[in-house]
Design an enzyme around this catalytic site. Structure first.
Site, PDB file in Angstrom:
ATOM      1  N   SER A 111       2.480  -0.859   4.638  1.00 19.83           N
ATOM      2  CA  SER A 111       4.047   0.047   4.345  1.00 19.83           C
ATOM      3  C   SER A 111       2.923   1.419   4.177  1.00 19.83           C
ATOM      4  CB  SER A 111       4.465  -0.378   2.921  1.00 19.83           C
ATOM      5  OG  SER A 111       5.063   0.805   1.936  1.00 19.83           O
ATOM      6  N   TYR A 163       6.248  -2.846  -6.412  1.00 20.87           N
ATOM      7  CA  TYR A 163       6.258  -2.973  -4.854  1.00 20.87           C
ATOM      8  C   TYR A 163       4.956  -2.217  -4.100  1.00 20.87           C
ATOM      9  CZ  TYR A 163       7.343  -3.493  -0.136  1.00 20.87           C
ATOM     10  OH  TYR A 163       7.287  -3.165   1.503  1.00 20.87           O
TER      11      TYR A 163
END
Length: 233
Positions: free
Chosen positions: A130, A143
């Site tokens: 990500s 996250y």
């Protein structure tokens, strides 16, 4: 790594990005695609072989690797996201859940399947990471911790598996239009675009790919002063 004639395992393949990886693998000529999910009955894509897999269960992952001796490409796609800051009241429990799936899940699968890939000529791992590997924001801070750890793990795997000829590709991307990003009012990429970029990078033999403009800009900015490590609230 050529997708044509490959035998592919996709984790988290019952929906979203994982389902698209499985679909495009078939379209690109993969000889077999194992679509892994905690509940294989939720895999609805024709042409794949549904298999049961909880990536957080190391023993189950090892048993599956013993059964799937023909795999030469593993796509570590399974992941979860909680919208939490690191100082939120229940951040500890949330972060532990994400680390179990997003980091230890990759480790479990990679450790179990690395010998399988070695026996089949080297093969490849494609790890879905990500832009949050490199940048944080209050709503995605916990996250981002898990994805930063997953990036470090991916780099470690690449070094340790180079000797057996295994390609390890890190796919970094911003917001994708999947269930994970429901409720976020931000521009989102389609799953087909992300998967196409990932497979193209894999076939080019690359070690890392930043799919979208946001992620590319963040990567370029990592050496900036002041550092580009946070996004505004």
């Amino acid at each position: 790594m050529n997708i044509q004639n490959a035998t592919v395992l996709v984790t988290g393949a019952n929906r979203g990005l994982g389902a698209e990886f499985a679909r495009q693998a078939l379209a690109r000529g993969a000889s077999k695609v194992y679509a892994a999910a905690r509940d294989p009955s939720t895999v609805g894509l024709a042409g794949v072989v549904p298999v049961k897999l909880d990536v957080t269960d190391a023993a189950a992952v090892g048993a599956l690797a013993a059964d799937l001796g023909d795999v030469d490409l593993v796509i570590n796609n399974a992941g979860i996201a909680d919208m939490k800051g690191v100082l939120d009241q229940d951040a500890d429990a949330s972060l532990r859940r994400m680390l179990e799936t997003n980091v230890f899940g990759i480790l479990n699968v990679s450790r179990a399947f690395a010998p399988v890939l070695a026996r089949n000529g080297g093969g490849a791992f494609l790890n879905v990471l990500s832009v949050a590997s490199w940048i944080s924001s209050p709503v995605l801070a916990a996250y981002a911790v898990s994805k930063s750890a997953a990036w470090g793990l991916t780099n470690g795997l690449r070094n340790e598996l180079a000797g057996q000829g295994t390609q390890v590709l890190a796919l970094h991307v911003g917001f994708i239009d999947t269930d994970l990003t429901k409720g976020l009012g931000v521009p989102k990429l389609g799953v087909a675009t992300v998967v196409d970029s990932g497979f193209a990078a894999l076939e080019e033999g690359r070690a890392e790919v930043a799919v979208d403009e946001l992620t590319q800009a963040v990567k370029r900015g990592l050496s900036a002063e002041p550092g580009i490590y946070t996004l505004p609230r």
